[in-house]
Design an enzyme around this catalytic site. Structure first.
Site, PDB file in Angstrom:
ATOM      1  N   GLY A   1      43.418  41.018  34.808  1.00 20.02           N
ATOM      2  CA  GLY A   1      42.039  40.681  34.449  1.00 20.02           C
ATOM      3  C   GLY A   1      41.952  39.284  33.857  1.00 20.02           C
ATOM      4  O   GLY A   1      40.913  38.640  33.900  1.00 20.02           O
TER       5      GLY A   1
ATOM      6  N   CYS B   1      34.928  43.259  35.886  1.00 21.06           N
ATOM      7  CA  CYS B   1      35.818  44.297  36.419  1.00 21.06           C
ATOM      8  C   CYS B   1      35.872  45.552  35.549  1.00 21.06           C
ATOM      9  O   CYS B   1      36.104  46.651  36.056  1.00 21.06           O
ATOM     10  CB  CYS B   1      37.219  43.742  36.640  1.00 21.06           C
ATOM     11  SG  CYS B   1      37.907  42.888  35.230  1.00 21.06           S
TER      12      CYS B   1
ATOM     13  N   LYS C   1      29.798  42.739  27.608  1.00 17.86           N
ATOM     14  CA  LYS C   1      29.559  42.790  29.063  1.00 17.86           C
ATOM     15  C   LYS C   1      29.454  44.229  29.543  1.00 17.86           C
ATOM     16  O   LYS C   1      28.581  44.567  30.338  1.00 17.86           O
ATOM     17  CB  LYS C   1      30.719  42.105  29.811  1.00 17.86           C
ATOM     18  CG  LYS C   1      30.712  40.597  29.723  1.00 17.86           C
ATOM     19  CD  LYS C   1      31.931  40.029  30.446  1.00 17.86           C
ATOM     20  CE  LYS C   1      32.057  38.546  30.161  1.00 17.86           C
ATOM     21  NZ  LYS C   1      33.260  37.961  30.781  1.00 17.86           N
TER      22      LYS C   1
ATOM     23  N   ALA D   1      43.754  34.534  41.674  1.00 17.81           N
ATOM     24  CA  ALA D   1      44.251  35.921  41.763  1.00 17.81           C
ATOM     25  C   ALA D   1      43.259  36.796  42.525  1.00 17.81           C
ATOM     26  O   ALA D   1      43.634  37.592  43.389  1.00 17.81           O
ATOM     27  CB  ALA D   1      44.488  36.487  40.354  1.00 17.81           C
TER      28      ALA D   1
ATOM     29  N   ARG E   1      42.501  19.916  44.225  1.00 15.19           N
ATOM     30  CA  ARG E   1      43.958  20.025  44.068  1.00 15.19           C
ATOM     31  C   ARG E   1      44.570  20.981  45.106  1.00 15.19           C
ATOM     32  O   ARG E   1      45.699  20.819  45.531  1.00 15.19           O
ATOM     33  CB  ARG E   1      44.167  20.532  42.631  1.00 15.19           C
ATOM     34  CG  ARG E   1      45.480  20.855  42.169  1.00 15.19           C
ATOM     35  CD  ARG E   1      45.490  21.240  40.686  1.00 15.19           C
ATOM     36  NE  ARG E   1      45.265  22.660  40.465  1.00 15.19           N
ATOM     37  CZ  ARG E   1      44.214  23.164  39.855  1.00 15.19           C
ATOM     38  NH1 ARG E   1      43.280  22.383  39.372  1.00 15.19           N
ATOM     39  NH2 ARG E   1      44.074  24.468  39.706  1.00 15.19           N
TER      40      ARG E   1
ATOM     41  N   HIS F   1      42.504  48.686  35.885  1.00 17.56           N
ATOM     42  CA  HIS F   1      41.929  49.018  34.584  1.00 17.56           C
ATOM     43  C   HIS F   1      41.711  50.532  34.518  1.00 17.56           C
ATOM     44  O   HIS F   1      41.331  51.163  35.518  1.00 17.56           O
ATOM     45  CB  HIS F   1      40.559  48.347  34.406  1.00 17.56           C
ATOM     46  CG  HIS F   1      40.617  46.861  34.173  1.00 17.56           C
ATOM     47  ND1 HIS F   1      41.774  46.156  34.008  1.00 17.56           N
ATOM     48  CD2 HIS F   1      39.603  45.958  34.052  1.00 17.56           C
ATOM     49  CE1 HIS F   1      41.488  44.871  33.799  1.00 17.56           C
ATOM     50  NE2 HIS F   1      40.183  44.733  33.831  1.00 17.56           N
TER      51      HIS F   1
HETATM   52  C1  2RA Z   1      39.560  41.012  31.872  1.00 22.44           C
HETATM   53  N1  2RA Z   1      37.465  41.916  32.579  1.00 22.44           N
HETATM   54  O1  2RA Z   1      40.142  42.055  32.206  1.00 22.44           O
HETATM   55  C2  2RA Z   1      38.197  40.715  32.375  1.00 22.44           C
HETATM   56  C3  2RA Z   1      38.242  39.854  33.585  1.00 22.44           C
HETATM   57  N2  2RA Z   1      36.966  39.696  34.190  1.00 22.44           N
HETATM   58  O2  2RA Z   1      40.049  40.168  31.153  1.00 22.44           O
END
Ligand code: 2RA
Length: 357
Positions: A167, A136, A232, A20, A46, A261
Site C-alpha cells: 500500500g 485500497c 479516507k 507498483a 525519467r 489488506h
Molecule cells: C496504504 N491505503 O495502504 C494506502 C495506499 N493507498 O498505505
C-alpha cells in the site's frame, strides 16, 4: 470519440505505468477482455523509453506531456496526488475521461467515486471529466458491505485494518524485504528494542520497523489523533454507499504482509440480521467469495488471497450483543481490486458508455 483508426476500438492511456500499481494494471489489461485499441503507456520523463510487457507485446513508455494525451479516450492515472492534481485536468481538457486512483479528487462533489459492483451509475455524471477510484483500504471491504447494505441497510461500521506494505508502493515492499533479511534466522523479537536496533533508523515509508511488528498508523496526521488513512475509509465509504451520515470508527494498522489488506468489520444494520441470510447474500454477490468454515480451517488470509480479484469474506458471525450487527473478516488484494482492477473496471464502464452500448 477518437477511436484507434486501425481497430475502431477506444484508445486508453495508462499514466504511472511503471509504479507498483501500474505494473499490476498492465497485467490486468493483458488478462481481461481486450476492449481497447491502442494502449499508450505514460510515465515520468525519467522512465520514458523503457519497454514494458503488455498484451503479449513490448510497449515503449512515453513521457508525461500534454501531447501524450492526443487522441486518448480514457486515461487511467496512478500517480502521486500532486501529479494527478496537475495532469488529470489537462488530460480531461484534451478530451479524455480520467479514471484517477490518487486521493486528489475523491471527495470533490463534482467527481464521482465509483466501485462498479456498488454504484456503477455514478460514473455517468462527471462534470470535470474525472472519475475517482477509492483508496485500497476502503475498496478491500466495500464490495461485500455494499451487498449487505442493499439488503439490510447499513447504519454503522467499526473497522480495524491490517494493511500490507505494498500500500506504500515499491518503497514499502523493499523496506519490508530488507528488514526481513536483517531479522531472519535470529532470536530477535524477545527484548525491548532488539528489532529496532537490528533494522536501523531507516524505516522507509513507515514510522516504525514493520518486520516482526504491527504499526498502528498509515498515512499522515489529521486532527484529534486520526490518520489520513482512517479519514479516507470513513469519508469514502459514506460517498460510495450514498450514506453521508454513516457512523464509522476505524483504526488502520500496518502489518508485515507484502500484498493484500485485511479488515475486521463490525457492521450494524437497520434491521435484524441472520447469519444464514448474510451468508447467502455474500455467496451470491458479484465480486465476493464467501470462504467461511472455521471448523475446517477455512477463512481467507493474505497468503492465499494475493493475486486474486474478489473480496474474500470469512468469520461471518452475528454480534453477540446486538441482533442487528454482523462481525466479518475481509481480505482483498490491495493492488488489484484495491487499485488497478477497480480502475480498469471503471475505465471499461466509461468505454462502454462512450461506445453507446
Ligand atoms: C496504504 N491505503 O495502504 C494506502 C495506499 N493507498 O498505505
Amino acid at each position: 470519440m477518437a477511436r484507434t483508426a486501425r481497430t475502431g476500438k477506444p484508445t486508453l492511456a495508462v499514466v504511472g505505468a511503471t509504479g507498483a500499481v501500474g505494473t499490476v494494471m498492465l497485467q490486468i489489461l493483458s488478462q481481461r477482455a481486450d476492449i481497447w485499441g491502442e494502449i499508450r503507456l505514460i510515465a515520468s520523463p525519467r522512465s520514458a523509453g523503457r519497454k514494458l510487457a503488455l498484451r503479449g507485446e513490448e510497449v515503449e513508455v512515453v513521457a508525461l506531456t500534454e501531447d501524450a494525451f492526443d487522441g486518448v479516450d480514457v486515461a487511467m492515472f496512478d500517480v502521486p496526488d500532486e501529479v494527478a492534481e496537475r495532469w488529470a485536468p489537462i488530460a480531461a481538457a484534451k478530451g479524455a475521461v480520467v479514471v484517477d486512483n490518487s486521493g486528489a479528487f475523491r471527495m470533490d462533489p463534482d467527481v464521482p467515486l465509483v466501485v462498479p459492483e456498488v454504484n456503477p451509475h455514478a460514473a455517468r455524471l462527471r462534470p470535470r471529466g474525472i472519475v475517482s477510484n477509492p483508496n485500497c483500504t476502503t475498496l478491500s471491504m466495500i464490495v461485500a458491505l455494499g451487498a449487505l447494505h442493499a439488503e439490510f441497510g447499513l447504519r454503522e461500521l467499526v473497522v480495524s485494518s491490517y494493511q500490507a506494505v505494498s500500500g506504500a508502493g515499491r518503497r514499502g515492499i523493499d523496506t519490508l524485504r530488507q528488514q526481513l533479511s536483517l531479522v531472519a534466522g535470529t532470536e530477535l523479537g524477545t527484548t525491548p528494542g532488539d528489532v529496532r536496533r537490528a533494522v536501523g533508523d531507516n524505516t522507509g515509508p513507515f514510522p516504525e520497523p514493520v518486520a516482526l511488528n504491527v504499526v498502528p498508523w498509515a498515512g499522515t496526521a489529521r486532527e484529534d489523533g486520526w490518520s489520513s488513512e482512517e479519514m479516507k475509509v470513513r469519508d469514502e465509504s459514506r460517498k460510495v454507499l450514498g450514506l453521508p451520515d454513516l457512523r464509522v470508527a476505524v483504526t488502520c494498522v500496518r502489518v508485515p504482509v507484502v500484498t493484500t489488506h485485511s479488515l475486521t468489520v463490525h457492521a450494524c444494520f437497520e434491521r435484524e440480521v441472520t447469519v444464514d441470510q448474510a451468508r447467502e447474500i455474500l455467496a451470491t454477490a458479484p465480486g465476493v467469495v464467501l470462504f467461511d468454515d472455521p471448523a475446517a480451517g477455512e477463512f481467507p488470509t493474505p497468503v492465499d488471497v494475493v493475486g486474486t480479484d474478489p473480496t474474500w469474506v470469512g468469520r461471518v458471525r452475528r454480534a453477540l450483543d446486538d441482533p442487528t450487527a454482523l462481525e466479518l473478516f475481509v481480505c482483498g488484494d490491495n493492488l488489484r481490486k484495491g487499485a488497478a482492477l477497480n480502475t480498469a473496471q471503471v475505465a471499461e464502464l466509461v468505454a462502454a458508455e462512450l461506445g453507446g452500448s
